[in-house]
Design an enzyme around this catalytic site. Structure first.
Site, PDB file in Angstrom:
ATOM      1  N   ASN A  48     104.302 -10.622  68.148  1.00 17.43           N
ATOM      2  CA  ASN A  48     104.180  -9.771  67.081  1.00 17.43           C
ATOM      3  C   ASN A  48     104.330 -10.550  65.652  1.00 17.43           C
ATOM      4  O   ASN A  48     105.621 -10.173  65.133  1.00 17.43           O
ATOM      5  CB  ASN A  48     104.946  -8.699  67.216  1.00 17.43           C
ATOM      6  CG  ASN A  48     104.587  -7.266  66.136  1.00 17.43           C
ATOM      7  OD1 ASN A  48     103.960  -7.436  65.034  1.00 17.43           O
ATOM      8  ND2 ASN A  48     104.963  -6.178  66.926  1.00 17.43           N
ATOM      9  N   TYR A  87     110.990  -8.562  59.613  1.00 17.30           N
ATOM     10  CA  TYR A  87     112.409  -8.831  60.148  1.00 17.30           C
ATOM     11  C   TYR A  87     113.338 -10.210  59.402  1.00 17.30           C
ATOM     12  O   TYR A  87     114.216 -10.068  58.845  1.00 17.30           O
ATOM     13  CB  TYR A  87     112.732  -8.881  61.421  1.00 17.30           C
ATOM     14  CG  TYR A  87     112.116  -7.768  62.234  1.00 17.30           C
ATOM     15  CD1 TYR A  87     112.228  -6.459  61.615  1.00 17.30           C
ATOM     16  CD2 TYR A  87     111.345  -7.823  63.514  1.00 17.30           C
ATOM     17  CE1 TYR A  87     112.005  -5.464  62.603  1.00 17.30           C
ATOM     18  CE2 TYR A  87     111.165  -6.631  64.417  1.00 17.30           C
ATOM     19  CZ  TYR A  87     111.372  -5.389  63.669  1.00 17.30           C
ATOM     20  OH  TYR A  87     110.965  -4.099  64.119  1.00 17.30           O
ATOM     21  N   ALA A 147     108.022   1.998  63.798  1.00 12.60           N
ATOM     22  CA  ALA A 147     106.629   2.145  64.004  1.00 12.60           C
ATOM     23  C   ALA A 147     106.061   2.928  62.797  1.00 12.60           C
ATOM     24  O   ALA A 147     106.618   3.862  62.356  1.00 12.60           O
ATOM     25  CB  ALA A 147     106.196   3.229  65.341  1.00 12.60           C
ATOM     26  N   GLU A 168     114.912  -6.560  69.585  1.00  2.46           N
ATOM     27  CA  GLU A 168     113.866  -7.426  70.420  1.00  2.46           C
ATOM     28  C   GLU A 168     112.389  -7.188  69.954  1.00  2.46           C
ATOM     29  O   GLU A 168     112.222  -5.962  69.400  1.00  2.46           O
ATOM     30  CB  GLU A 168     113.859  -7.086  71.772  1.00  2.46           C
ATOM     31  CG  GLU A 168     115.306  -7.352  72.715  1.00  2.46           C
ATOM     32  CD  GLU A 168     116.351  -6.490  72.883  1.00  2.46           C
ATOM     33  OE1 GLU A 168     117.426  -6.725  73.199  1.00  2.46           O
ATOM     34  OE2 GLU A 168     115.952  -5.091  72.496  1.00  2.46           O
TER      35      GLU A 168
END
Length: 165
Positions: free
Chosen positions: A112, A119, A74, A107
């Site tokens: 998103n 990723y 985050a 996950e």
């Protein structure tokens, strides 16, 4: 302005990390959750990105033998778009490799796209879908995995490092 410092999270960072989490997610982990992770979970490892004494983001994983599972990544909304999430993920991958992980799983919400792109740029691939994974919305999660971790740093050591002496 100085480059943000990426360092290991401490229990003293839990309140600031919980605030970042609350600013980023609809169903955030609580301060209690982070205190428990830092104080009671021996497999939990977290990094924070700090600038001028302020936590701008964090990333965490559970490392168990050769497997690492990323729990959260985050960055505060006002600090996004500057590569901080990328730096945190890169540092977390190095940290996991230093601790003996050979692959990482995570996950991510299928909606998103920014996170999925991040990723994927590090070699994570979608291997499955977890149907209705997110309780708040019923949204599916992509299960992603990466086995392209960097080599472990040979001189890495921390207080919890076990030695076969």
């Amino acid at each position: 302005m100085a480059e943000p410092l990426i360092r290991r999270m401490t229990l003293a960072d839990a309140a600031a990390v919980a605030q970042v989490e609350a600013a980023c997610f609809d169903t955030p982990w609580t301060l209690r959750d982070f205190k428990q992770e830092m104080g009671e979970n021996p497999v939990a490892r977290y990094l924070v990105a700090e600038e001028a004494g302020r936590i701008l983001g964090f990333a965490g994983a559970h490392i168990i033998l050769e497997e690492g599972h990323i729990t959260n990544v985050a960055v505060l909304p006002g600090a996004r778009g500057k590569g901080l999430g990328r730096k945190l993920l890169q540092a977390l991958m190095q940290y996991a490799a230093n601790l003996g992980a050979r692959y990482l799983t995570l996950e991510v919400r299928e909606s998103n796209a920014v996170a999925i792109s991040l990723y994927a740029s590090f070699g994570f691939v979608k291997v499955s879908v977890r149907k209705r994974y997110y309780a708040d919305s019923g949204e599916d999660a992509w299960l992603m995995v990466c086995d392209r971790l960097p080599p472990a740093e040979p001189d890495f050591e921390e207080a919890e490092t076990l030695r076969g002496e």
